[in-house]
Motif scaffolding. Structure first.
Motif, PDB file in Angstrom:
ATOM      1  N   ASP A   1      73.118 -79.892  18.213  1.00  0.00           N
ATOM      2  CA  ASP A   1      73.771 -81.173  18.563  1.00  0.00           C
ATOM      3  C   ASP A   1      75.027 -81.341  19.001  1.00  0.00           C
ATOM      4  O   ASP A   1      75.579 -81.890  19.770  1.00  0.00           O
ATOM      5  CB  ASP A   1      73.655 -82.223  17.410  1.00  0.00           C
ATOM      6  CG  ASP A   1      74.305 -81.756  16.471  1.00  0.00           C
ATOM      7  OD1 ASP A   1      74.213 -80.611  15.604  1.00  0.00           O
ATOM      8  OD2 ASP A   1      75.127 -82.589  15.868  1.00  0.00           O
TER       9      ASP A   1
ATOM     10  N   ALA B   1      64.264 -80.021  17.020  1.00  0.00           N
ATOM     11  CA  ALA B   1      64.815 -79.844  15.836  1.00  0.00           C
ATOM     12  C   ALA B   1      64.407 -78.731  14.895  1.00  0.00           C
ATOM     13  O   ALA B   1      63.366 -78.807  14.262  1.00  0.00           O
ATOM     14  CB  ALA B   1      64.390 -81.235  15.092  1.00  0.00           C
TER      15      ALA B   1
ATOM     16  N   GLY C   1      67.425 -79.303  11.792  1.00  0.00           N
ATOM     17  CA  GLY C   1      67.793 -80.139  13.133  1.00  0.00           C
ATOM     18  C   GLY C   1      67.459 -81.334  12.848  1.00  0.00           C
ATOM     19  O   GLY C   1      68.004 -82.125  13.756  1.00  0.00           O
ATOM     20  N   HIS C   2      66.407 -81.772  12.121  1.00  0.00           N
ATOM     21  CA  HIS C   2      66.011 -83.367  11.870  1.00  0.00           C
ATOM     22  C   HIS C   2      67.128 -83.926  11.494  1.00  0.00           C
ATOM     23  O   HIS C   2      67.266 -85.209  11.661  1.00  0.00           O
ATOM     24  CB  HIS C   2      64.726 -83.237  11.098  1.00  0.00           C
ATOM     25  CG  HIS C   2      63.563 -82.557  11.390  1.00  0.00           C
ATOM     26  ND1 HIS C   2      63.524 -81.235  11.530  1.00  0.00           N
ATOM     27  CD2 HIS C   2      62.508 -83.181  12.100  1.00  0.00           C
ATOM     28  CE1 HIS C   2      62.072 -81.133  11.960  1.00  0.00           C
ATOM     29  NE2 HIS C   2      61.579 -82.254  12.533  1.00  0.00           N
TER      30      HIS C   2
ATOM     31  N   ILE D   1      69.263 -85.395  14.746  1.00  0.00           N
ATOM     32  CA  ILE D   1      68.693 -86.064  15.838  1.00  0.00           C
ATOM     33  C   ILE D   1      69.568 -87.324  16.518  1.00  0.00           C
ATOM     34  O   ILE D   1      69.767 -87.462  17.589  1.00  0.00           O
ATOM     35  CB  ILE D   1      67.470 -86.666  15.355  1.00  0.00           C
ATOM     36  CG1 ILE D   1      66.419 -85.402  15.117  1.00  0.00           C
ATOM     37  CG2 ILE D   1      66.696 -87.526  16.496  1.00  0.00           C
ATOM     38  CD1 ILE D   1      65.137 -85.979  14.587  1.00  0.00           C
TER      39      ILE D   1
ATOM     40  N   ILE E   1      63.022 -85.405  22.383  1.00  0.00           N
ATOM     41  CA  ILE E   1      63.254 -84.830  21.176  1.00  0.00           C
ATOM     42  C   ILE E   1      61.803 -84.394  20.803  1.00  0.00           C
ATOM     43  O   ILE E   1      60.927 -84.922  21.059  1.00  0.00           O
ATOM     44  CB  ILE E   1      63.670 -85.768  19.927  1.00  0.00           C
ATOM     45  CG1 ILE E   1      64.858 -86.612  20.351  1.00  0.00           C
ATOM     46  CG2 ILE E   1      64.012 -85.219  18.535  1.00  0.00           C
ATOM     47  CD1 ILE E   1      66.204 -85.965  20.546  1.00  0.00           C
TER      48      ILE E   1
ATOM     49  N   VAL F   1      60.014 -82.770  17.129  1.00  0.00           N
ATOM     50  CA  VAL F   1      60.011 -82.888  15.664  1.00  0.00           C
ATOM     51  C   VAL F   1      58.742 -82.503  15.339  1.00  0.00           C
ATOM     52  O   VAL F   1      57.784 -82.195  15.820  1.00  0.00           O
ATOM     53  CB  VAL F   1      60.512 -84.194  15.102  1.00  0.00           C
ATOM     54  CG1 VAL F   1      61.996 -84.533  15.923  1.00  0.00           C
ATOM     55  CG2 VAL F   1      59.492 -85.272  15.541  1.00  0.00           C
TER      56      VAL F   1
ATOM     57  N   THR G   1      58.599 -76.654  14.926  1.00  0.00           N
ATOM     58  CA  THR G   1      59.426 -76.760  15.829  1.00  0.00           C
ATOM     59  C   THR G   1      59.951 -75.392  16.512  1.00  0.00           C
ATOM     60  O   THR G   1      60.194 -75.059  17.661  1.00  0.00           O
ATOM     61  CB  THR G   1      60.692 -77.542  15.544  1.00  0.00           C
ATOM     62  OG1 THR G   1      61.485 -77.091  14.323  1.00  0.00           O
ATOM     63  CG2 THR G   1      60.334 -79.076  15.397  1.00  0.00           C
TER      64      THR G   1
END
Length: 324
Positions: A37, A48, A56-57, A60, A71, A73, A90
């Motif tokens: 990000d 993610a 990575g979630h 977001i 995105i 997920v 992912t």
């Protein structure tokens, strides 16, 4: 601008679900792929990834604020909340996108590995190829599974060349990376114990590096640096892996030795200078190989016929000439 990825292609590549039915509702596709990000660009797809230290979630919302169009997920609640595609894993999805991208790419793919010199060789080659067509290459030295997957996921299918750097820390890694990269041309810079880590000796390293030849098709080319002590071993491994498959070109600065697989057996040619005189000597011994490799003499220098694939000191790829 034509999108890099459409919803249809992303779902086909990953077997993803769209729980909210609103993924990319307001866009015709995404123009980039990111797992970070902090460096995401407007219009990118954010995947993610769950790593050892970060998930990575958790990032977001920041990715969306920075302009992510889509995105991916692995959490159904988040998929509905953020109108995202849902996959089981992912990291696996990123790899699947990379494979899909490689299979739809019709240009020339070149993979480079070795104990040292990979990144500099990649830069030299990609900068040269940019003069003759659209060229995509590995960013920095991102040469592991995630790095390779990201590189291929960002590859536009209308490019002409793709130069990939493959690295390893453990046995089996080059094989796995090669099965994703599927190179048309595979190059090993050298073999040494500079990064021996999880290998017992140089021979184990050479054996692992040689796996870069394992997916070359019948028209593929293997390039081996004869200035390494392991060049003969690599040639033997290349022959065994291909079992009478692709051409192998062993190169030093001043001479070339061409080895062509034919009828399941290797036909060794004597080393000849990589210049016009050397070509003529080779032509007398094996005119079939010279014709097949696409060489011809013009203006005192070697050039390649249209449709040829590779030649020595001054080289051409698919009929385009560049300095060696």
């Amino acid at each position: 601008m034509k999108p890099l990825w459409t919803k249809k292609d992303l779902m086909s590549a990953t077997n993803a679900l769209d729980p909210s039915s609103y993924f990319l509702q307001n866009f015709n596709g995404v123009c980039g792929v990111s797992i970070d990000d902090r460096t995401i660009n407007k219009g990118d797809l954010f995947i993610a990834i769950i790593g050892d230290k970060f998930d990575g979630h958790d990032f977001i919302e920041n990715a969306i604020k920075k302009g992510a169009y889509g995105i991916i997920v692995s959490n159904k609640i988040l998929a509905n909340k953020y109108k995202a595609l849902l996959v089981k894993d992912t990291t696996k999805a990123l790899e699947q996108i990379a494979k899909f991208s490689r299979h739809r790419f019709k240009g020339v793919t070149i993979a480079i590995t070795g104990s040292s010199g990979k990144t500099s060789t990649k830069h030299l080659l990609s900068n040269t190829l940019k003069k003759f067509g659209k060229t995509h290459h590995t960013h920095k030295n991102n040469n592991n599974l995630i790095g390779l997957s990201l590189t291929l996921s960002r590859l536009h299918n209308d490019y002409d060349y793709c130069v990939l750097e493959l690295g390893m820390n453990n046995a089996g890694e080059i094989q796995r990376l090669t099965e994703i990269a599927l190179p048309d041309i595979a190059l090993i810079t050298n073999i040494s114990s500079s990064h021996i880590q999880n290998f017992k000796n140089d021979k184990e390293i050479a054996n692992e590096k040689s796996q870069i030849f394992s997916t070359l098709n019948e028209n593929g080319i293997a390039i081996i640096n004869t200035d390494t002590l392991w060049s003969n071993y690599l040639v033997k491994k290349g022959r065994a892996l291909k079992d009478g498959g692709s051409s192998i070109l062993e190169r030093t600065m001043n001479q070339a030795k061409m080895v062509k697989a034919k009828s399941g057996k290797m036909n060794d040619l004597k080393p000849v200078p990589a210049d016009a005189k050397g070509l003529q000597a080779l032509k007398r011994e094996r005119p079939d190989v010279v014709a097949e490799m696409g060489f011809k003499k013009k203006g005192g220098t070697l050039k390649m016929k249209a449709g040829g694939t590779f030649r020595g000191c001054g080289a051409q790829v698919k009929g385009k000439k560049f300095k060696g």
